[in-house]
Design a protein around this motif. Structure first.
Motif: not given
Length: 294
Positions: A70-71, A73, A180, A184
């Motif tokens: 996922s995106r 931070h 997250e 990841q």
């Protein structure tokens, strides 16, 4: 990464494996920072090897497992990795001069410093029992530093500095929690860490000997394996149950130091480590009580 069913015995097995691997990384660092495998390498080069080979290991796992990313931070990741890299480098510098057991015991102060730093940075409130736990652990560190003109361990301050810096890393880890997936976080952390370590090592890099290359590879791969075991342990049991088993790292560190470097912990080392573990255990107990009450 999907949630795993609770399985405390398997969690303990993963955590004990992680402690053996973490202590082994300290052993490799000590071998690389002394003349055991050739001319001593600079701590910056040892930490670079740690991130290089850990990244290669985790990237290979990512290519095989193809996890969903996922995106991330990046602000939190960069802050966490900067302090993590700094703490690891200081610890690798310390183990070249002091027993593995002393450096490992002092490293257990990082949750104490994390607690202290959370007061101004996260606005957390600290009760009297947690203050007492912190004071007890810091007293143990003072014992290990051996304050005195003939016995003071100056290199112990490097380990103490590592604990402070890694305590700051915990602040960023808390902010990343639940944002997250664990895999990841490991992948992004080691990718950014490799970039930071590569830039930092350029002024001091020298060609390692074949034995040093092997040790650097072992250090990085063991760290990646330790992180994977730790994540799996935390996924299979409550943190309050499984975290105290991480203190077994001290046993493995003492064993490795005895077998490889013929270093036997003296009464001061045993006393200081016991005091630190007592304070850290009390802090973990209070955290468990606080979570149970909330």
């Amino acid at each position: 990464m999907s949630l795993r069913p609770q399985n405390p015995p398997v969690a303990v097995a993963f955590m004990l494996t992680a402690t053996a691997f973490i202590a082994a990384t300290m052993l490799f660092a000590k071998s690389l920072g002394t003349e055991t495998l050739g001319p001593p390498l600079h701590p910056l080069q040892i930490s670079h090897g740690r991130f290089l080979f850990a990244f290669l290991t985790i990237a290979t796992m990512a290519a095989v497992l193809r996890p969903r990313i996922s995106r991330p931070h990046f602000g939190l990741h960069i802050g966490r990795t900067l302090f993590g890299w700094g703490g690891v480098t200081l610890m690798f510098a310390a183990v070249a001069y002091i027993p593995l057991s002393d450096a490992t015991a002092i490293s257990f102060l990082n949750p104490v410093f994390g607690m202290l730093l959370a007061i101004p940075l996260l606005g957390e409130r600290v009760g009297p029992w947690r203050w007492f736990a912190a004071f007890t652990a810091l007293l143990g560190a003072l014992v290990l530093l051996r304050p005195g003109p003939d016995s003071f361990q100056l290199a112990g301050l490097l380990a103490l500095g590592a604990a402070v810096v890694m305590g700051m890393e915990l602040i960023f880890i808390k902010k990343l929690a639940n944002r997250e997936g664990p895999f990841q976080i490991l992948l992004v952390n080691n990718t950014i860490g490799l970039v930071i370590a590569t830039v930092a090592v350029l002024p001091v890099w020298v060609m390692p000997t074949p034995a040093q290359w092997a040790a650097l590879a072992g250090l990085g791969m063991l760290m990646a394996a330790a992180q994977a075991c730790f994540v799996n342990a935390m996924a299979r049991a409550d943190a309050s149950f499984i975290t105290p088993f991480s203190y077994i790292t001290l046993v493995f560190a003492s064993l490795y130091d005895l077998l490889i470097f013929d270093v036997v912990p003296d009464a001061v080392s045993i006393s200081g480590a016991a005091i630190i573990l007592g304070g850290a255990s009390l802090l973990a107990w209070r955290e468990r009580r606080a979570k149970a009450a909330s």
